[in-house]
Scaffold this motif. Structure first.
Motif, PDB file in Angstrom:
ATOM      1  N   MET A   1       0.845  -1.205   0.000  1.00 22.00           N
ATOM      2  CA  MET A   1       0.000   0.000   0.000  1.00 22.00           C
ATOM      3  C   MET A   1       0.875   1.249   0.000  1.00 22.00           C
ATOM      4  N   TYR A   2       0.313   2.341  -0.535  1.00 26.53           N
ATOM      5  CA  TYR A   2       1.047   3.597  -0.765  1.00 26.53           C
ATOM      6  C   TYR A   2       0.226   4.767  -0.256  1.00 26.53           C
ATOM      7  N   ALA A   3       0.910   5.779   0.271  1.00 27.71           N
ATOM      8  CA  ALA A   3       0.264   7.027   0.686  1.00 27.71           C
ATOM      9  C   ALA A   3       1.075   8.207   0.173  1.00 27.71           C
ATOM     10  N   CYS A   4       0.378   9.278  -0.188  1.00 26.01           N
ATOM     11  CA  CYS A   4       1.006  10.551  -0.539  1.00 26.01           C
ATOM     12  C   CYS A   4       0.345  11.607   0.329  1.00 26.01           C
ATOM     13  N   ARG A   5       1.097  12.142   1.283  1.00 21.61           N
ATOM     14  CA  ARG A   5       0.547  13.066   2.266  1.00 21.61           C
ATOM     15  C   ARG A   5       1.077  14.474   2.027  1.00 21.61           C
ATOM     16  N   PRO A   6       0.195  15.412   1.699  1.00 18.85           N
ATOM     17  CA  PRO A   6       0.633  16.793   1.514  1.00 18.85           C
ATOM     18  C   PRO A   6       0.916  17.463   2.851  1.00 18.85           C
ATOM     19  N   PRO A   7       1.615  18.585   2.834  1.00 18.24           N
ATOM     20  CA  PRO A   7       1.844  19.320   4.075  1.00 18.24           C
ATOM     21  C   PRO A   7       0.510  19.620   4.767  1.00 18.24           C
ATOM     22  N   GLY A   8       0.499  19.431   6.088  1.00 23.53           N
ATOM     23  CA  GLY A   8      -0.697  19.732   6.872  1.00 23.53           C
ATOM     24  C   GLY A   8      -1.650  18.564   7.053  1.00 23.53           C
ATOM     25  N   MET A   9      -1.453  17.446   6.336  1.00 24.11           N
ATOM     26  CA  MET A   9      -2.342  16.299   6.476  1.00 24.11           C
ATOM     27  C   MET A   9      -2.080  15.596   7.807  1.00 24.11           C
ATOM     28  N   LYS A  10      -3.140  15.392   8.576  1.00 22.87           N
ATOM     29  CA  LYS A  10      -3.014  14.703   9.857  1.00 22.87           C
ATOM     30  C   LYS A  10      -2.992  13.195   9.631  1.00 22.87           C
ATOM     31  N   HIS A  11      -2.134  12.497  10.393  1.00 27.04           N
ATOM     32  CA  HIS A  11      -2.106  11.042  10.390  1.00 27.04           C
ATOM     33  C   HIS A  11      -1.554  10.554  11.730  1.00 27.04           C
ATOM     34  N   GLY A  12      -1.873   9.294  12.044  1.00 24.75           N
ATOM     35  CA  GLY A  12      -1.482   8.750  13.334  1.00 24.75           C
ATOM     36  C   GLY A  12      -2.571   9.022  14.360  1.00 24.75           C
ATOM     37  N   PRO A  13      -2.369   8.579  15.581  1.00 28.96           N
ATOM     38  CA  PRO A  13      -1.255   7.745  16.002  1.00 28.96           C
ATOM     39  C   PRO A  13      -1.319   6.374  15.331  1.00 28.96           C
TER      40      PRO A  13
END
Length: 110
Positions: free
Chosen positions: A82-94
């Motif tokens: 699986m792949y993710a592309c996270r732009p600046p400011g995108m929340k992820h986690g915990p």
């Protein structure tokens, strides 16, 4: 200094080092970087049973591909391939991983 020109080489020649500021069980291999332009290519390894306790918000782009294992990011389950592309400011986690996870990551400034 810009990222160097590198031809194929065994990534095993780069040691896993503890990720500064991360909980125990988090290791990285910096494959190449350009600190002045905030451009890093790395592999991240998180040992089985490890977890973070915070939500992350970066001021840079982050692309992540899961090479081995799986992890939970909040209430979502992600696994090998699986792949993710996270732009600046995108929340992820915990996040947490029961079996451990190894990712390939590219991080870069806006």
């Amino acid at each position: 200094m810009p990222k160097p020109e590198l031809e194929f080489f065994p990534s095993d020649s780069i040691p896993w080092i503890a990720v500064e500021g991360a909980p125990p069980g988090h290791y990285q291999k910096i494959l190449t970087e350009d600190p002045e332009r905030m451009f890093v290519t790395r592999m991240l390894k998180v040992e089985p049973g490890c977890a973070s306790v915070e939500t992350f918000v970066h001021d840079f782009w982050e692309e992540v591909y899961i090479l081995e294992g799986s992890q939970w990011d909040g209430d979502q389950f992600f696994q090998k391939g699986m792949y993710a592309c996270r732009p600046p400011g995108m929340k992820h986690g915990p996040y947490r991983t029961e079996e451990g996870v190894v990712t390939f990551e590219v991080r870069y400034a806006r």
